[in-house]
Design an enzyme around this catalytic site. Structure first.
Site, PDB file in Angstrom:
ATOM      1  N   LYS A 116     -52.894  13.355 -20.672  1.00 31.54           N
ATOM      2  CA  LYS A 116     -54.256  13.562 -20.161  1.00 31.54           C
ATOM      3  C   LYS A 116     -54.692  15.026 -20.210  1.00 31.54           C
ATOM      4  O   LYS A 116     -55.882  15.307 -20.385  1.00 31.54           O
ATOM      5  CB  LYS A 116     -54.378  13.002 -18.744  1.00 31.54           C
ATOM      6  CG  LYS A 116     -53.991  11.512 -18.629  1.00 31.54           C
ATOM      7  CD  LYS A 116     -54.703  10.608 -19.630  1.00 31.54           C
ATOM      8  CE  LYS A 116     -54.127   9.213 -19.673  1.00 31.54           C
ATOM      9  NZ  LYS A 116     -54.614   8.399 -20.796  1.00 31.54           N
ATOM     10  N   GLY A 164     -55.312   5.423 -15.226  1.00 33.68           N
ATOM     11  CA  GLY A 164     -55.480   4.186 -14.479  1.00 33.68           C
ATOM     12  C   GLY A 164     -55.104   4.272 -13.014  1.00 33.68           C
ATOM     13  O   GLY A 164     -54.854   3.253 -12.398  1.00 33.68           O
ATOM     14  N   GLY A 165     -55.034   5.495 -12.448  1.00 37.89           N
ATOM     15  CA  GLY A 165     -54.926   5.601 -10.993  1.00 37.89           C
ATOM     16  C   GLY A 165     -53.554   5.924 -10.432  1.00 37.89           C
ATOM     17  O   GLY A 165     -53.467   6.435  -9.315  1.00 37.89           O
ATOM     18  N   GLU A 200     -58.149  18.492 -10.515  1.00 37.37           N
ATOM     19  CA  GLU A 200     -59.592  18.488 -10.829  1.00 37.37           C
ATOM     20  C   GLU A 200     -60.394  18.485  -9.547  1.00 37.37           C
ATOM     21  O   GLU A 200     -59.927  18.018  -8.513  1.00 37.37           O
ATOM     22  CB  GLU A 200     -59.992  17.178 -11.549  1.00 37.37           C
ATOM     23  CG  GLU A 200     -59.408  16.966 -12.883  1.00 37.37           C
ATOM     24  CD  GLU A 200     -59.897  15.679 -13.539  1.00 37.37           C
ATOM     25  OE1 GLU A 200     -60.290  14.728 -12.822  1.00 37.37           O
ATOM     26  OE2 GLU A 200     -59.869  15.642 -14.763  1.00 37.37           O
ATOM     27  N   LYS A 201     -61.630  18.915  -9.637  1.00 35.89           N
ATOM     28  CA  LYS A 201     -62.600  18.708  -8.567  1.00 35.89           C
ATOM     29  C   LYS A 201     -62.711  17.198  -8.339  1.00 35.89           C
ATOM     30  O   LYS A 201     -62.750  16.423  -9.299  1.00 35.89           O
ATOM     31  CB  LYS A 201     -63.962  19.266  -9.005  1.00 35.89           C
ATOM     32  CG  LYS A 201     -65.058  19.092  -7.991  1.00 35.89           C
ATOM     33  CD  LYS A 201     -65.038  20.206  -6.976  1.00 35.89           C
ATOM     34  CE  LYS A 201     -65.960  19.932  -5.801  1.00 35.89           C
ATOM     35  NZ  LYS A 201     -65.594  20.744  -4.623  1.00 35.89           N
ATOM     36  N   PHE A 202     -62.712  16.759  -7.086  1.00 28.91           N
ATOM     37  CA  PHE A 202     -62.860  15.338  -6.788  1.00 28.91           C
ATOM     38  C   PHE A 202     -64.339  14.988  -6.755  1.00 28.91           C
ATOM     39  O   PHE A 202     -65.099  15.546  -5.959  1.00 28.91           O
ATOM     40  CB  PHE A 202     -62.191  15.007  -5.444  1.00 28.91           C
ATOM     41  CG  PHE A 202     -62.293  13.556  -5.062  1.00 28.91           C
ATOM     42  CD1 PHE A 202     -61.715  12.575  -5.868  1.00 28.91           C
ATOM     43  CD2 PHE A 202     -62.955  13.163  -3.904  1.00 28.91           C
ATOM     44  CE1 PHE A 202     -61.785  11.225  -5.530  1.00 28.91           C
ATOM     45  CE2 PHE A 202     -63.028  11.813  -3.553  1.00 28.91           C
ATOM     46  CZ  PHE A 202     -62.451  10.847  -4.362  1.00 28.91           C
ATOM     47  N   ARG A 292     -57.219   1.552 -27.519  1.00 33.18           N
ATOM     48  CA  ARG A 292     -56.900   0.135 -27.756  1.00 33.18           C
ATOM     49  C   ARG A 292     -58.173  -0.705 -27.608  1.00 33.18           C
ATOM     50  O   ARG A 292     -59.200  -0.216 -27.140  1.00 33.18           O
ATOM     51  CB  ARG A 292     -55.902  -0.340 -26.696  1.00 33.18           C
ATOM     52  CG  ARG A 292     -56.475  -0.191 -25.286  1.00 33.18           C
ATOM     53  CD  ARG A 292     -55.691  -0.886 -24.205  1.00 33.18           C
ATOM     54  NE  ARG A 292     -56.421  -0.892 -22.954  1.00 33.18           N
ATOM     55  CZ  ARG A 292     -56.452   0.091 -22.057  1.00 33.18           C
ATOM     56  NH1 ARG A 292     -55.777   1.215 -22.288  1.00 33.18           N
ATOM     57  NH2 ARG A 292     -57.155  -0.028 -20.953  1.00 33.18           N
ATOM     58  N   ARG A 336     -63.451 -11.456 -14.142  1.00 33.54           N
ATOM     59  CA  ARG A 336     -62.040 -11.701 -14.446  1.00 33.54           C
ATOM     60  C   ARG A 336     -61.501 -12.744 -13.476  1.00 33.54           C
ATOM     61  O   ARG A 336     -61.519 -12.528 -12.255  1.00 33.54           O
ATOM     62  CB  ARG A 336     -61.229 -10.417 -14.322  1.00 33.54           C
ATOM     63  CG  ARG A 336     -61.638  -9.375 -15.343  1.00 33.54           C
ATOM     64  CD  ARG A 336     -60.581  -8.282 -15.402  1.00 33.54           C
ATOM     65  NE  ARG A 336     -61.029  -7.169 -16.219  1.00 33.54           N
ATOM     66  CZ  ARG A 336     -60.245  -6.170 -16.606  1.00 33.54           C
ATOM     67  NH1 ARG A 336     -58.955  -6.156 -16.236  1.00 33.54           N
ATOM     68  NH2 ARG A 336     -60.703  -5.181 -17.345  1.00 33.54           N
TER      69      ARG A 336
HETATM   70  C1  MV4 Z   1     -61.319  10.757 -10.387  1.00 22.39           C
HETATM   71  C2  MV4 Z   1     -62.164  10.396  -9.324  1.00 22.39           C
HETATM   72  C3  MV4 Z   1     -62.931  11.378  -8.757  1.00 22.39           C
HETATM   73  N1  MV4 Z   1     -62.874  12.628  -9.219  1.00 22.39           N
HETATM   74  N2  MV4 Z   1     -61.299  12.021 -10.809  1.00 22.39           N
HETATM   75  C4  MV4 Z   1     -59.154   6.527 -10.899  1.00 22.39           C
HETATM   76  C5  MV4 Z   1     -58.443   5.999 -12.081  1.00 22.39           C
HETATM   77  C6  MV4 Z   1     -58.157   7.152 -12.960  1.00 22.39           C
HETATM   78  N3  MV4 Z   1     -58.429   6.793 -14.312  1.00 22.39           N
HETATM   79  C7  MV4 Z   1     -59.043   8.239 -12.472  1.00 22.39           C
HETATM   80  N4  MV4 Z   1     -59.656   7.798 -11.262  1.00 22.39           N
HETATM   81  C8  MV4 Z   1     -60.500   8.595 -10.578  1.00 22.39           C
HETATM   82  N5  MV4 Z   1     -60.532   9.872 -10.977  1.00 22.39           N
HETATM   83  C9  MV4 Z   1     -62.054  12.933 -10.232  1.00 22.39           C
HETATM   84  N6  MV4 Z   1     -61.995  14.192 -10.655  1.00 22.39           N
HETATM   85  C10 MV4 Z   1     -62.162   9.075  -8.892  1.00 22.39           C
HETATM   86  C11 MV4 Z   1     -61.312   8.164  -9.508  1.00 22.39           C
HETATM   87  C12 MV4 Z   1     -61.369   6.830  -9.000  1.00 22.39           C
HETATM   88  C13 MV4 Z   1     -61.864   5.782  -9.769  1.00 22.39           C
HETATM   89  C14 MV4 Z   1     -62.291   5.973 -11.074  1.00 22.39           C
HETATM   90  C15 MV4 Z   1     -62.787   4.932 -11.816  1.00 22.39           C
HETATM   91  C16 MV4 Z   1     -62.872   3.684 -11.250  1.00 22.39           C
HETATM   92  C17 MV4 Z   1     -62.420   3.446  -9.975  1.00 22.39           C
HETATM   93  C18 MV4 Z   1     -61.917   4.494  -9.214  1.00 22.39           C
HETATM   94  C19 MV4 Z   1     -61.494   4.258  -7.918  1.00 22.39           C
HETATM   95  C20 MV4 Z   1     -60.989   5.285  -7.173  1.00 22.39           C
HETATM   96  C21 MV4 Z   1     -60.921   6.572  -7.711  1.00 22.39           C
END
Ligand code: MV4
Length: 446
Positions: A116, A164-165, A200-202, A292, A336
């Site tokens: 990533k 994917g979390g 990263e910034k949230f 994919r 789904r």
């Molecule tokens: C984040 C975010 C907020 N800020 N990154 C969740 C899965 C992974 N692929 C990245 N994710 C997130 N990254 C930053 N900088 C919030 C999430 C996130 C999320 C993202 C997409 C779909 C559902 C989610 C549920 C919780 C957190």
């Protein structure tokens, strides 16, 4: 064009690939574990090879066993589906050495996007907006502290090998750094064998909007519009739709351009997805790229009226794409249907399906490998069907989905059908007013 494709997968996606191969006049080889000997992908493929016991690591994830099946059947290409070996660069490399075409991108593209930090660096260089952050590996807790201070709270720690979390930690206050950095590293090490962390910034309450792209071997990259995937539970998508109710023409053009830039940055070959986080002010940020075909690809197929598996096979065979982008002509949604109990924390509910009736009628599509009498094995994921509806507008699509869900009969196991019925009635959902936090407060019972 390929003469014979081996499908290195099971379940609905194996069937989905077999269908397109048949329509293209290509022979098919199914591979299966002993747990799947009564599966429809085994029945509908021209040939089938048992590759081992139920455990995925000894069957669907075993590169030597799959290559042995290629050897004895003389397949000239492999379709990996999604999950299992679909984003395994070593597998794509072995296919190359073996002289069998991996239907997907090159091993280099898979590994670049699989890491990533490398993916983000590549996108920054290409001019694709990314979430502000550490811009590389965190060295230690003191380094983490400095990065967090520079970015400003809240921040999120992520595993570079993740996606994917898994292994993510949100940090709201300086005093949590030591503890959460340690937890994130340990979880990353245990899950991916790599404890590399970046920060990263949230982005609070973002929407998850992804763009489908296709690249060919001749340098063309186009987008096929977006899918909204914000309705997720613990990083498992439950519902997707296109177009996104949040989208407008200007944002689609900007995000579409960025998605194409992302694909061109790695000279992408195959179908792929650019995942974006979108905040309430319509700022969008590259998050990850999936190299994919995805579970939710039918949503795009329905809105643009094209077969994405066919596109995948054609570009893998070296056929050029038209070079133009595609835009939604109607509205499509996917529910789904999982063998899970939505009233009990979505606990898996494997077992025998005693009766099964799938909805039908205009604008209704069901992608499934199950039937009455089928026993869902406990070893694999719980997806048993995808119910896809399309209609001219979002409102009509919801009405059609409600009608289709009411017709769907699955007995003998628990399913997510009641969840989707409730979702369709939710006022916020109906307004299109939701984000990735939506299911945190969603109540099935009352
Ligand atoms: C984040 C975010 C907020 N800020 N990154 C969740 C899965 C992974 N692929 C990245 N994710 C997130 N990254 C930053 N900088 C919030 C999430 C996130 C999320 C993202 C997409 C779909 C559902 C989610 C549920 C919780 C957190």
């Amino acid at each position: 064009m390929f003469k014979k494709i081996l499908i290195a997968n099971r379940g609905e996606i194996a069937l989905r690939v077999i269908r397109t191969c048949k329509e293209m006049g290509i022979s098919t080889v199914a591979v299966y574990s002993t747990a799947d000997k009564n599966s429809l992908h085994v029945r509908f493929a021209d040939e089938a090879v048992c590759i081992g016991p139920p455990k995925s690591s000894d069957s669907y994830l075993s590169i030597p066993r799959i290559m042995a099946a290629v050897e004895i059947t003389n397949a000239d290409a492999i379709h990996p589906g999604y999950g299992f070996l679909a984003e395994n660069a070593d597998f794509a490399e072995v296919c190359k050495e073996y002289g069998v075409k991996f239907i997907g991108p090159t091993p280099h593209m898979i590994s670049m996007m699989g890491d990533k930090i490398t993916a983000k660096e590549t996108m920054i260089k290409a001019g694709v907006p990314v979430v502000p952050g550490s811009g590389g590996l965190v060295q230690d807790a003191a380094h983490a502290r400095k990065i967090c201070k520079d970015i400003g709270y809240p921040v999120i720690m992520k595993a570079t090998a993740g996606g994917g979390g898994k292994g993510m930690r949100v940090v709201w206050h300086e005093k949590e750094i030591e503890d959460l950095y340690d937890k994130a590293r340990k979880e990353a090490k245990a899950s991916f064998g790599n404890d590399g962390i970046y920060i990263e910034k949230f982005i609070e309450q973002p929407r998850h909007i992804e763009f489908q792209i296709v690249g060919d071997q001749h340098g063309h990259v186009v987008h096929l519009s977006e899918r909204e995937c914000s309705i997720q539970r613990r990083h498992q998508k439950l519902f997707e739709e296109s177009p996104s109710p949040f989208m407008d023409e200007s944002l689609r053009n900007k995000m579409g351009k960025a998605a194409i830039k992302a694909g061109k940055a790695i000279d992408y070959e195959g179908v792929g997805t650019i995942e974006f986080l979108v905040d309430k002010n319509r700022n969008f940020y590259f998050m990850e790229m999936n190299t994919r075909i995805q579970v939710e690809h039918p949503v795009t197929e329905e809105v643009i009226d094209h077969d994405l598996i066919k596109e995948q096979i054609k570009v893998a065979a070296g056929i050029p794409i038209s070079g133009k982008n595609y835009y939604p002509n109607n509205h499509a949604m996917e529910c789904r249907i999982n063998a899970e109990d939505p009233y009990n924390n979505f606990m898996p509910s494997p077992g025998t399906i005693t009766s099964f009736h799938s909805p039908k009628g205009h604008g209704v599509r069901v992608d499934t490998h199950v039937y009455a009498g089928y026993t869902i094995p406990p070893y694999y994921d719980s997806l048993i069907a995808k119910l896809i509806c399309k209609a001219p507008t979002r409102e009509d699509c919801i009405l059609k989905m409600q009608r289709a869900l009411d017709e769907f009969i699955v007995e003998g196991i628990k399913t997510t059908i009641p969840f989707h019925k409730k979702l369709m009635q939710d006022p916020q959902f109906r307004k299109g007013d939701f984000n990735t936090g939506f299911l945190d407060h969603f109540k099935l019972e009352d």
